[in-house]
Design an enzyme around this catalytic site. Structure first.
Site, PDB file in Angstrom:
ATOM      1  N   CYS A 404      11.408 -89.990 -51.757  1.00  0.00           N
ATOM      2  CA  CYS A 404      10.351 -91.246 -51.527  1.00  0.00           C
ATOM      3  C   CYS A 404       8.904 -90.579 -51.908  1.00  0.00           C
ATOM      4  O   CYS A 404       7.947 -91.118 -51.729  1.00  0.00           O
ATOM      5  CB  CYS A 404      10.288 -91.407 -50.157  1.00  0.00           C
ATOM      6  N   HIS A 540       4.167 -94.847 -48.722  1.00  0.00           N
ATOM      7  CA  HIS A 540       5.421 -95.042 -49.078  1.00  0.00           C
ATOM      8  C   HIS A 540       5.902 -95.995 -48.006  1.00  0.00           C
ATOM      9  O   HIS A 540       5.717 -96.118 -46.954  1.00  0.00           O
ATOM     10  CB  HIS A 540       6.378 -93.874 -49.155  1.00  0.00           C
ATOM     11  N   ASN A 570      12.602-101.189 -48.789  1.00  0.00           N
ATOM     12  CA  ASN A 570      11.976 -99.554 -49.173  1.00  0.00           C
ATOM     13  C   ASN A 570      12.812 -99.215 -50.564  1.00  0.00           C
ATOM     14  O   ASN A 570      13.931 -99.212 -50.686  1.00  0.00           O
ATOM     15  CB  ASN A 570      12.629 -98.757 -48.173  1.00  0.00           C
TER      16      ASN A 570
END
Length: 627
Positions: A404, A540, A570
């Site tokens: 990430c 993020h 995500n």
């Protein structure tokens, strides 16, 4: 098995949520198998006694709730057969006696079965409907045909059934006999299960459960009886189990031989802080070639999966949860999956970025691909993209695994390479999670597919850099390093997320990054903090609810943050550039702005970039193929 399919109603279906499968090549021992079975079945399923007790206490508010527990009980009762064996009704005289790959159940009679199971049937009929009486009664009839036919205790079933020879070793052993067997007993085909349709999402999931469970017993439940092996006649029909695949039999052979593998153990050291902190990298002072962002292009997944779709696909090992509860927990209303390949998704973004930047293959000095979901190792995705773009040679093309924090890591490496090659560097951030989730609910709730590509070129002489500051970090306590794992043999090699540990590492890193940029003077006014001159924070997109809470703990209000996770989920390394693109598309960014982009995630990695974004460099997304 396909990660997802569209049925004839146009609804997304996850086959692995309904048809349990387990990769036995990953299992080290019977204890390992038993741990998986306990996690996925034992901890979820109530016993018949518990179902009746819950009813007596008034814990069931509707027919749906008791049916859900009945279905979980049957999944538990069939736990080993579902995972390991295919049942076949066979004439006893035709059953091979000496093969080591043919098995039969050894059962313990349950004297109170008829009475106890009948009491559950009465309990169901005494409860009010949840949504649709006709649909619920139809599902119940199908479910009870399996649930109500059991005549043995299910708690003492061994993970590995006895072979026929082992069963015959004691004539008093009890097994299953079918009085009258109809080989044309109806079962549900794969497409029938896939195309199951109910107006209520919860009922659709339960209806599929009942169809799968029905197929586990392709005979009339009223014809079942228990019989001593000594009493079996050649023309009797018995239930014989065959391994579902070669890996199941190989696992059984390993167990029988005692040659099981020991689980890998690791020394868990206490983490030691670095001797001195790693300072933020000031691009102006540390590099002679200023990085300029020429283009940002994205590729969204083409298939929407809403929270309602997740409920329609509730797996047998999921706890109850509603679509609204998923939104409240994660901030996600839907995620997007790609029906194409991982490579195609990356190439769509890369081609659009290169075209928008107005450069050709002869101009690109390096290709960096940031991803944690690539199944491609040789050649790397970056070298594959280089070839697909027609690049004859680069200074470097390589994949970078920083999960990430992929974009901050990738842009940092692009800036360093820029100093040597002094020509455009293509950074591609891409993830495809949809085929790496299986029936793991936290992962299914959170992750989506997506790609973004960024072209970083030398700025014109005298121009300020678009990438102003960056930093990166990794490691910490092993509980945080291993907080997101793929492949994970304990979850059939699917990606798994350990939420509390992820939250801990994200909070730790977010506080550290904010403290750093608070301490950096603004390039525009040395009397001010860099944080004061940040126009927009694009974090993020991990979990909106979690990130807002962590930001508040660090002194940041939610109105300073931009999220698009509600609509895309995500997407790990691709999440920040996808969010920047969508902020331009949605009119949140309408003029050049300074962005703080922090990333944090798997492997206890983190990093941030402070950069200037001109909306003109953002390419409007068009749905095209990779060609």
């Amino acid at each position: 098995m396909q990660p997802f399919e569209l049925n004839r109603h146009g609804r997304i279906v996850f086959p692995s949520n309904f048809v349990p499968e387990l990769d036995f090549s990953t299992l080290s021992s019977v204890e390992h198998l038993d741990a998986v079975i306990r996690r996925d079945f034992d901890t979820k399923a109530p016993t018949v006694s518990e179902i009746l007790a819950r009813h007596e206490l008034g814990n069931y508010g509707s027919k749906f709730e008791i049916m859900r527990d009945m279905a979980l009980n049957v999944f538990w009762a069939d736990r080993f057969a579902l995972m390991m064996f295919e049942r076949r009704v066979t004439r006893w005289g035709d059953v091979p006696r000496n093969r080591d790959d043919v098995y039969m159940p050894r059962l313990t009679p349950w004297p109170e079965a008829e009475e106890r199971l009948g009491a559950v049937e009465e309990a169901y009929h005494s409860l009010p409907r949840a949504w649709d009486s006709a649909a619920e009664d139809h599902i119940f009839d199908r479910l009870f045909a399996v649930f109500g036919s059991r005549r043995h205790f299910a708690g003492d079933l061994p993970s590995v059934k006895p072979t026929v020879a082992q069963l015959l070793s004691d004539p008093e052993n009890i097994t299953l006999r079918i009085r009258h067997y109809d080989p044309n007993h109806p079962v549900f085909g794969y497409d029938e299960i896939l195309d199951c349709h109910e107006d209520v999402a919860e009922l659709e999931a339960l209806s599929r459960w009942s169809m799968v469970l029905h197929n586990q017993q392709p005979w009339d439940g009223n014809e079942i009886e228990l019989a001593r092996v000594a009493d079996l006649k050649d023309d009797d029909y018995v239930v014989v189990s065959h391994p579902r695949n070669r890996e199941v039999q190989r696992f059984i052979n390993r167990v029988a031989s005692g040659k099981t593998r020991k689980a890998t153990s690791f020394t868990r050291h206490e983490p030691v802080a670095p001797s001195t902190p790693y300072p933020a990298v000031d691009v102006r002072s540390e590099f002679t070639v200023a990085p300029h962002i020429d283009a940002i292009a994205v590729a969204h997944g083409d298939q929407v999966c809403t929270n309602e779709d997740l409920i329609r696909n509730t797996a047998y090992n999921w706890s109850p949860m509603s679509a609204d509860e998923i939104t409240a927990k994660t901030g996600i209303e839907q995620r997007r999956y790609t029906s194409g390949t991982f490579e195609e998704l990356a190439l769509i973004a890369a081609k659009q970025a290169v075209a928008h930047a107005g450069i050709g293959p002869q101009d690109i000095g390096a290709v960096i691909t940031c991803t944690c979901t690539s199944g491609r190792l040789i050649p790397s995705l970056a070298t594959w993209i280089s070839g697909e773009l027609g690049i004859g040679q680069t200074h470097a093309s390589f994949d970078l695994i920083a999960a990430c924090a992929g974009m901050p890591y990738g842009l940092a490496e692009a800036t360093r390479i820029l100093q040597q090659v002094k020509r455009p560097v293509l950074v591609v951030c891409v993830e495809k999670f949809s085929d790496k989730i299986g029936n793991v609910r936290p992962s299914r709730m959170i992750f989506g597919d997506g790609a973004a590509a960024i072209v970083v070129s030398p700025a014109a002489e005298g121009d300020a850099p678009d990438l102003e500051f960056f930093n990166s970090y990794a490691s910490g306590p092993t509980s945080e390093v291993n907080s997101i794992i793929w492949p994970n043999p304990d979850f059939d090699n699917f990606i798994t997320v350990y939420g509390p540990e992820v939250k801990t590492l994200a909070g730790r890193y977010l506080a550290q990054m904010l403290d750093e940029i608070k301490a950096i003077p603004s390039p525009d006014d040395a009397e001010r903090s860099l944080l004061d001159d940040i126009d927009l924070i694009v974090p993020h997109q991990a979990n909106k609810t979690m990130v807002i809470e962590l930001a508040a703990n660090a002194g940041l209000s939610a109105d300073r943050l931009y999220f698009n996770i509600e609509k895309v989920g995500n997407t790990s390394s691709a999440s920040i550039p996808l969010a920047i693109h969508d902020a331009v598309r949605d009119g949140v960014i309408t003029e050049p702005v300074r962005i703080f982009a922090p990333g944090f995630g798997a492997g206890a990695v983190a990093g941030y970039t402070v950069m200037r974004i001109d909306p003109k460099v953002v390419v409007p997304f068009e749905t095209t193929d990779a060609g």
